[in-house]
Scaffold this motif. Structure first.
Motif, PDB file in Angstrom:
ATOM      1  N   LEU A 271       0.729  -1.172   0.055  1.00  0.00           N
ATOM      2  CA  LEU A 271      -0.008  -0.215  -0.153  1.00  0.00           C
ATOM      3  C   LEU A 271       0.899   1.332  -0.122  1.00  0.00           C
ATOM      4  CD1 LEU A 271      -2.909  -0.828   2.636  1.00  0.00           C
ATOM      5  CD2 LEU A 271      -2.742  -1.543   0.273  1.00  0.00           C
ATOM      6  N   GLY A 272       1.821   1.270   1.040  1.00  0.00           N
ATOM      7  CA  GLY A 272       2.561   2.418   0.947  1.00  0.00           C
ATOM      8  C   GLY A 272       3.388   2.751  -0.280  1.00  0.00           C
ATOM      9  N   MET A 273       4.228   1.978  -0.706  1.00  0.00           N
ATOM     10  CA  MET A 273       4.877   1.907  -2.093  1.00  0.00           C
ATOM     11  C   MET A 273       4.263   2.425  -3.112  1.00  0.00           C
ATOM     12  SD  MET A 273       7.520  -0.705  -4.080  1.00  0.00           S
ATOM     13  CE  MET A 273       8.453  -0.725  -2.694  1.00  0.00           C
ATOM     14  N   PHE A 274       2.924   2.081  -3.399  1.00  0.00           N
ATOM     15  CA  PHE A 274       2.114   2.437  -4.731  1.00  0.00           C
ATOM     16  C   PHE A 274       1.395   3.516  -4.157  1.00  0.00           C
ATOM     17  CE2 PHE A 274       1.530  -1.715  -6.865  1.00  0.00           C
ATOM     18  CZ  PHE A 274       1.921  -1.085  -8.114  1.00  0.00           C
ATOM     19  N   CYS A 275       1.389   3.986  -3.004  1.00  0.00           N
ATOM     20  CA  CYS A 275       0.682   5.404  -2.640  1.00  0.00           C
ATOM     21  C   CYS A 275       1.701   6.361  -3.335  1.00  0.00           C
ATOM     22  CB  CYS A 275       0.685   5.349  -1.291  1.00  0.00           C
ATOM     23  SG  CYS A 275       0.105   7.143  -0.500  1.00  0.00           S
ATOM     24  N   PHE A 276       3.127   6.325  -2.974  1.00  0.00           N
ATOM     25  CA  PHE A 276       3.725   7.417  -3.305  1.00  0.00           C
ATOM     26  C   PHE A 276       4.310   7.303  -4.756  1.00  0.00           C
ATOM     27  CE2 PHE A 276       4.422   6.977   1.341  1.00  0.00           C
ATOM     28  CZ  PHE A 276       4.064   8.126   1.749  1.00  0.00           C
ATOM     29  N   PHE A 295      -2.824  16.797  -4.536  1.00  0.00           N
ATOM     30  CA  PHE A 295      -1.919  15.582  -4.557  1.00  0.00           C
ATOM     31  C   PHE A 295      -0.632  15.984  -3.689  1.00  0.00           C
ATOM     32  CE2 PHE A 295      -3.267  14.374  -8.920  1.00  0.00           C
ATOM     33  CZ  PHE A 295      -4.159  13.680  -8.648  1.00  0.00           C
ATOM     34  N   THR A 296      -0.161  17.292  -3.547  1.00  0.00           N
ATOM     35  CA  THR A 296       0.739  17.700  -2.507  1.00  0.00           C
ATOM     36  C   THR A 296       0.295  17.408  -1.014  1.00  0.00           C
ATOM     37  OG1 THR A 296       1.747  19.143  -4.194  1.00  0.00           O
ATOM     38  CG2 THR A 296       2.287  19.324  -2.041  1.00  0.00           C
ATOM     39  N   LEU A 297      -0.856  17.773  -0.900  1.00  0.00           N
ATOM     40  CA  LEU A 297      -1.390  17.711   0.410  1.00  0.00           C
ATOM     41  C   LEU A 297      -1.591  16.282   0.901  1.00  0.00           C
ATOM     42  CD1 LEU A 297      -3.867  20.782   0.446  1.00  0.00           C
ATOM     43  CD2 LEU A 297      -1.751  20.600   2.047  1.00  0.00           C
ATOM     44  N   ILE A 298      -2.110  15.555  -0.067  1.00  0.00           N
ATOM     45  CA  ILE A 298      -2.278  14.051   0.151  1.00  0.00           C
ATOM     46  C   ILE A 298      -0.950  13.063   0.479  1.00  0.00           C
ATOM     47  CG2 ILE A 298      -2.860  11.749  -0.900  1.00  0.00           C
ATOM     48  CD1 ILE A 298      -5.353  13.348  -2.365  1.00  0.00           C
ATOM     49  N   SER A 299      -0.065  13.688  -0.278  1.00  0.00           N
ATOM     50  CA  SER A 299       1.224  13.225  -0.050  1.00  0.00           C
ATOM     51  C   SER A 299       2.024  13.362   1.386  1.00  0.00           C
ATOM     52  CB  SER A 299       2.267  13.639  -1.032  1.00  0.00           C
ATOM     53  OG  SER A 299       3.784  13.220  -1.067  1.00  0.00           O
ATOM     54  N   ALA A 300       1.659  14.722   1.786  1.00  0.00           N
ATOM     55  CA  ALA A 300       2.035  14.913   3.157  1.00  0.00           C
ATOM     56  C   ALA A 300       1.365  14.354   4.442  1.00  0.00           C
ATOM     57  CB  ALA A 300       1.960  16.534   3.433  1.00  0.00           C
ATOM     58  N   GLN A 301       0.016  14.171   3.956  1.00  0.00           N
ATOM     59  CA  GLN A 301      -0.710  13.412   5.075  1.00  0.00           C
ATOM     60  C   GLN A 301      -0.372  11.757   4.909  1.00  0.00           C
ATOM     61  OE1 GLN A 301      -4.846  13.919   3.562  1.00  0.00           O
ATOM     62  NE2 GLN A 301      -4.722  15.878   4.081  1.00  0.00           N
TER      63      GLN A 301
END
Length: 330
Positions: A271-276, A295-301
């Motif tokens: 899940l984590g690898m694909f998320c980024f 997308f930038t805010l989602i990445s930070a969260q």
């Protein structure tokens, strides 16, 4: 001309070490899925995946032994209980298998070009070929059953034009242009991903035995609900139809089939690898400023959530240390 006996490079060691952990994790999931699946076509696919994972572990062990390197701990039969009754629906199992093969299609091709030895190149080439083949079988079965989640199909402007004004990038202030095809693809891909990840976290939180793991996974569900609200808002404003639902059913069981260590590793890696990976792709191919900001805010969260998952694995002494070089400092 015979093969020149050369040592493994640091990249090759890293790749086979990561592949061993990944294969040992996958094998435990596939074994349980195969035992509990009802659909005969699904069972045929799972049987192939079990055999491939077993063979992969043997091939990787041989490389470690040849180089006198310690074999990773990975995951063993202690991390799965095959006697536990059915927990995941067959459709949910298909989604998870599809997700794991997508991870393989990311990691194996990126490892192959860095290999210099015949044995490591042969391993990753075989892994790539098998993964493509089994991915096609999984996708075909999902399409036959009508459960494959597709991107939105919308009418496109057939004119070819060049961007001639900076307002093409505008999305935060005043009038904004309609979303383009790459942006629709990015939004739907991440929305599907968030929904799948949420249901994995929700199901794992039901199975987890450690209080801290349960709390962590529950917080992940809350975070992904916010992600979905954010992305769905863009589709709603653009009047674009989308489908982010799926049959993610699971059932009550008396015991967890998986160890908390195994589930948290799956969350942090798959899940984590694909998320980024998906977010970084979206950031480089999206041009409208409001979408880039989202997308930038989602990445930070997500960095906060997966970072806490990594710390939790260290606290519980579940994180296996990668191979390290000797101390070269004087």
């Amino acid at each position: 001309m015979g093969e020149i006996n050369v040592g493994l490079t640091s990249t090759e060691i890293s790749n086979i070490w990561s592949s061993y952990l990944k294969s040992s994790m996958e094998l435990r999931f596939f074994q349980y899925f195969y035992r509990t699946a009802d659909d005969l076509e699904l069972k045929k696919i799972l049987e192939k995946m079990v055999v491939f994972s077993e063979n992969s572990l043997n091939d990787l062990k041989n490389i470690f032994l040849k180089e006198n390197l310690p074999i990773p701990l990975g995951f063993t039969d202690k991390d799965v209980r095959l006697d536990v009754e059915k927990f995941f629906s067959d459709t949910f199992i298909l989604y998870i298998c599809h997700d794991i093969t997508m991870l393989s299609l990311t990691t194996y091709p990126s490892a192959f070009p860095d290999c210099t030895r015949n044995d490591t190149r042969d391993y990753f080439q075989g892994a790539i070929e098998f993964t493509i083949s089994i991915q096609n079988e999984i996708t075909d079965l999902m399409l036959q059953q009508g459960i494959f989640l597709k991107s939105p199909q919308v009418a496109m402007d057939h004119t070819i034009d060049l961007v001639d004004e900076m307002k093409y990038l505008n999305g935060l202030f005043g009038h904004s242009r309609p979303v383009n095809a790459p942006e629709i693809a990015n939004l739907s891909r991440i929305l599907h991903r968030a929904h799948f990840s949420k249901m994995v976290l929700l199901s794992f939180s039901k199975l987890a035995s450690h209080k801290e793991v349960k709390q962590h996974l529950s917080k992940g569900v809350d975070a992904l609900n916010k992600v979905m609200d954010t992305l769905e808002d863009t589709f709603n404003k653009e009047n674009i139809p989308y489908s982010a639902s799926g049959d993610f059913n699971f059932f009550e069981v008396n015991h967890s089939p998986f160890s908390d260590k195994l589930m948290l590793f799956f969350v942090n890696t798959c899940l984590g690898m694909f998320c980024f990976i998906m977010i970084n792709q979206a950031l480089t191919s999206s041009l409208r400023s409001d979408i880039v900001t989202k997308f930038t805010l989602i990445s930070a969260q997500m960095k906060k959530f997966y970072g806490k998952g990594l710390l939790l694995m260290i606290t519980e002494k579940w994180l296996e240390q990668p191979p390290q070089v000797f101390n070269r400092k004087s």
